[in-house]
Design a protein around this motif. Structure first.
Motif, PDB file in Angstrom:
ATOM      1  N   GLY A  24       0.776  -1.226   0.000  1.00 22.06           N
ATOM      2  CA  GLY A  24       0.000   0.000   0.000  1.00 22.06           C
ATOM      3  C   GLY A  24       0.811   1.282   0.000  1.00 22.06           C
ATOM      4  N   GLU A  25       2.122   1.187  -0.028  1.00 21.79           N
ATOM      5  CA  GLU A  25       2.986   2.366  -0.006  1.00 21.79           C
ATOM      6  C   GLU A  25       3.687   2.521  -1.355  1.00 21.79           C
ATOM      7  OE1 GLU A  25       7.028   3.772   2.308  1.00 21.79           O
ATOM      8  OE2 GLU A  25       5.627   2.443   3.337  1.00 21.79           O
ATOM      9  N   ARG A  26       3.701   3.746  -1.875  1.00 18.16           N
ATOM     10  CA  ARG A  26       4.380   3.976  -3.152  1.00 18.16           C
ATOM     11  C   ARG A  26       5.884   3.851  -2.941  1.00 18.16           C
ATOM     12  NH1 ARG A  26       3.911   8.923  -7.471  1.00 18.16           N
ATOM     13  NH2 ARG A  26       5.508   8.094  -8.835  1.00 18.16           N
ATOM     14  N   MET A  27       6.487   2.924  -3.686  1.00 19.04           N
ATOM     15  CA  MET A  27       7.918   2.663  -3.545  1.00 19.04           C
ATOM     16  C   MET A  27       8.749   3.368  -4.610  1.00 19.04           C
ATOM     17  SD  MET A  27       8.187   0.940  -0.828  1.00 19.04           S
ATOM     18  CE  MET A  27       9.892   0.438  -0.905  1.00 19.04           C
ATOM     19  N   GLY A  28       8.120   3.726  -5.713  1.00 22.05           N
ATOM     20  CA  GLY A  28       8.859   4.389  -6.773  1.00 22.05           C
ATOM     21  C   GLY A  28       8.230   4.107  -8.122  1.00 22.05           C
ATOM     22  N   THR A  29       8.917   4.553  -9.158  1.00 15.86           N
ATOM     23  CA  THR A  29       8.468   4.336 -10.524  1.00 15.86           C
ATOM     24  C   THR A  29       9.482   3.456 -11.232  1.00 15.86           C
ATOM     25  OG1 THR A  29       7.375   6.486 -10.575  1.00 15.86           O
ATOM     26  CG2 THR A  29       7.831   5.459 -12.696  1.00 15.86           C
ATOM     27  N   ALA A  30       8.981   2.421 -11.865  1.00 14.14           N
ATOM     28  CA  ALA A  30       9.838   1.491 -12.607  1.00 14.14           C
ATOM     29  C   ALA A  30       9.714   1.785 -14.096  1.00 14.14           C
ATOM     30  CB  ALA A  30       9.424   0.057 -12.319  1.00 14.14           C
ATOM     31  N   TYR A  31      10.840   1.717 -14.787  1.00  9.18           N
ATOM     32  CA  TYR A  31      10.862   1.895 -16.230  1.00  9.18           C
ATOM     33  C   TYR A  31      11.251   0.609 -16.952  1.00  9.18           C
ATOM     34  CZ  TYR A  31      10.253   6.775 -15.222  1.00  9.18           C
ATOM     35  OH  TYR A  31       9.736   7.965 -14.773  1.00  9.18           O
ATOM     36  N   SER A  32      11.457  -0.456 -16.167  1.00 12.03           N
ATOM     37  CA  SER A  32      11.812  -1.758 -16.730  1.00 12.03           C
ATOM     38  C   SER A  32      11.600  -2.817 -15.649  1.00 12.03           C
ATOM     39  CB  SER A  32      13.277  -1.778 -17.174  1.00 12.03           C
ATOM     40  OG  SER A  32      14.123  -1.721 -16.031  1.00 12.03           O
ATOM     41  N   LEU A  33      11.704  -4.067 -16.049  1.00  8.79           N
ATOM     42  CA  LEU A  33      11.616  -5.160 -15.069  1.00  8.79           C
ATOM     43  C   LEU A  33      12.754  -5.080 -14.060  1.00  8.79           C
ATOM     44  CD1 LEU A  33      10.559  -8.218 -17.244  1.00  8.79           C
ATOM     45  CD2 LEU A  33       9.192  -6.980 -15.567  1.00  8.79           C
ATOM     46  N   PHE A  34      13.906  -4.615 -14.497  1.00 11.82           N
ATOM     47  CA  PHE A  34      15.041  -4.489 -13.583  1.00 11.82           C
ATOM     48  C   PHE A  34      14.708  -3.518 -12.451  1.00 11.82           C
ATOM     49  CE2 PHE A  34      17.156  -5.705 -17.613  1.00 11.82           C
ATOM     50  CZ  PHE A  34      17.680  -6.921 -17.187  1.00 11.82           C
ATOM     51  N   ASP A  35      14.009  -2.441 -12.780  1.00  5.81           N
ATOM     52  CA  ASP A  35      13.601  -1.480 -11.747  1.00  5.81           C
ATOM     53  C   ASP A  35      12.621  -2.117 -10.761  1.00  5.81           C
ATOM     54  OD1 ASP A  35      15.154   0.468 -12.993  1.00  5.81           O
ATOM     55  OD2 ASP A  35      13.443   1.405 -14.002  1.00  5.81           O
ATOM     56  N   VAL A  36      11.692  -2.921 -11.273  1.00  5.53           N
ATOM     57  CA  VAL A  36      10.741  -3.601 -10.389  1.00  5.53           C
ATOM     58  C   VAL A  36      11.502  -4.520  -9.436  1.00  5.53           C
ATOM     59  CG1 VAL A  36       8.816  -5.247 -10.264  1.00  5.53           C
ATOM     60  CG2 VAL A  36       8.824  -3.473 -12.031  1.00  5.53           C
ATOM     61  N   LEU A  37      12.426  -5.295  -9.975  1.00  4.34           N
ATOM     62  CA  LEU A  37      13.211  -6.207  -9.131  1.00  4.34           C
ATOM     63  C   LEU A  37      14.025  -5.444  -8.088  1.00  4.34           C
ATOM     64  CD1 LEU A  37      14.401  -8.772 -11.830  1.00  4.34           C
ATOM     65  CD2 LEU A  37      12.632  -9.106 -10.080  1.00  4.34           C
ATOM     66  N   ASP A  38      14.555  -4.293  -8.464  1.00  7.07           N
ATOM     67  CA  ASP A  38      15.312  -3.470  -7.518  1.00  7.07           C
ATOM     68  C   ASP A  38      14.413  -2.986  -6.379  1.00  7.07           C
ATOM     69  OD1 ASP A  38      17.704  -2.022  -6.643  1.00  7.07           O
ATOM     70  OD2 ASP A  38      16.585  -0.225  -7.237  1.00  7.07           O
ATOM     71  N   LEU A  39      13.208  -2.539  -6.712  1.00  4.95           N
ATOM     72  CA  LEU A  39      12.276  -2.080  -5.677  1.00  4.95           C
ATOM     73  C   LEU A  39      11.862  -3.231  -4.761  1.00  4.95           C
ATOM     74  CD1 LEU A  39      10.152   0.351  -7.852  1.00  4.95           C
ATOM     75  CD2 LEU A  39      11.719   0.987  -6.007  1.00  4.95           C
ATOM     76  N   LEU A  40      11.650  -4.406  -5.332  1.00  2.76           N
ATOM     77  CA  LEU A  40      11.324  -5.580  -4.518  1.00  2.76           C
ATOM     78  C   LEU A  40      12.470  -5.897  -3.563  1.00  2.76           C
ATOM     79  CD1 LEU A  40       9.740  -7.963  -7.180  1.00  2.76           C
ATOM     80  CD2 LEU A  40       8.539  -6.689  -5.405  1.00  2.76           C
ATOM     81  N   HIS A  41      13.682  -5.872  -4.076  1.00  6.26           N
ATOM     82  CA  HIS A  41      14.863  -6.160  -3.258  1.00  6.26           C
ATOM     83  C   HIS A  41      14.976  -5.171  -2.095  1.00  6.26           C
ATOM     84  CE1 HIS A  41      18.897  -7.344  -2.167  1.00  6.26           C
ATOM     85  NE2 HIS A  41      19.280  -6.084  -2.287  1.00  6.26           N
ATOM     86  N   ARG A  42      14.796  -3.888  -2.400  1.00  5.19           N
ATOM     87  CA  ARG A  42      14.870  -2.860  -1.347  1.00  5.19           C
ATOM     88  C   ARG A  42      13.818  -3.064  -0.266  1.00  5.19           C
ATOM     89  NH1 ARG A  42      15.426   2.879  -4.325  1.00  5.19           N
ATOM     90  NH2 ARG A  42      16.470   2.087  -6.166  1.00  5.19           N
ATOM     91  N   ALA A  43      12.668  -3.624  -0.650  1.00  2.24           N
ATOM     92  CA  ALA A  43      11.582  -3.860   0.303  1.00  2.24           C
ATOM     93  C   ALA A  43      11.739  -5.192   1.044  1.00  2.24           C
ATOM     94  CB  ALA A  43      10.235  -3.817  -0.414  1.00  2.24           C
TER      95      ALA A  43
END
Length: 72
Positions: A24-43
């Motif tokens: 439920g919290e905005r983690m950021g904006t992804a411009y590729s799958l790599f960005d999504v994976l990075d946000l998941l890792h950070r969380a």
């Protein structure tokens, strides 16, 4: 039955980015799958390639994991 997934990736915006919400919290904006994976890792969530196809973890809105820059 409404299923709540920990991660929601919103539809592509005009710049091609997709907002990523985690628990439920905005983690950021992804411009590729790599960005999504990075946000998941950070969380602290699993951030492996196959994670993007896990329907119990991620809800993709406005196109699946391969829809970027307005493509489906």
């Amino acid at each position: 039955m409404d299923v709540h997934r920990p991660v929601v990736v919103l539809p592509p915006e005009s710049d091609g980015g997709r907002r990523v919400m985690i628990h439920g919290e905005r983690m950021g904006t992804a411009y590729s799958l790599f960005d999504v994976l990075d946000l998941l890792h950070r969380a602290g969530l699993p951030a492996e390639d196959r994670t993007v196809d896990d329907p119990e973890l991620i809800e993709w809105r406005g196109g699946g994991p391969y829809a970027w820059n307005g493509t489906t």
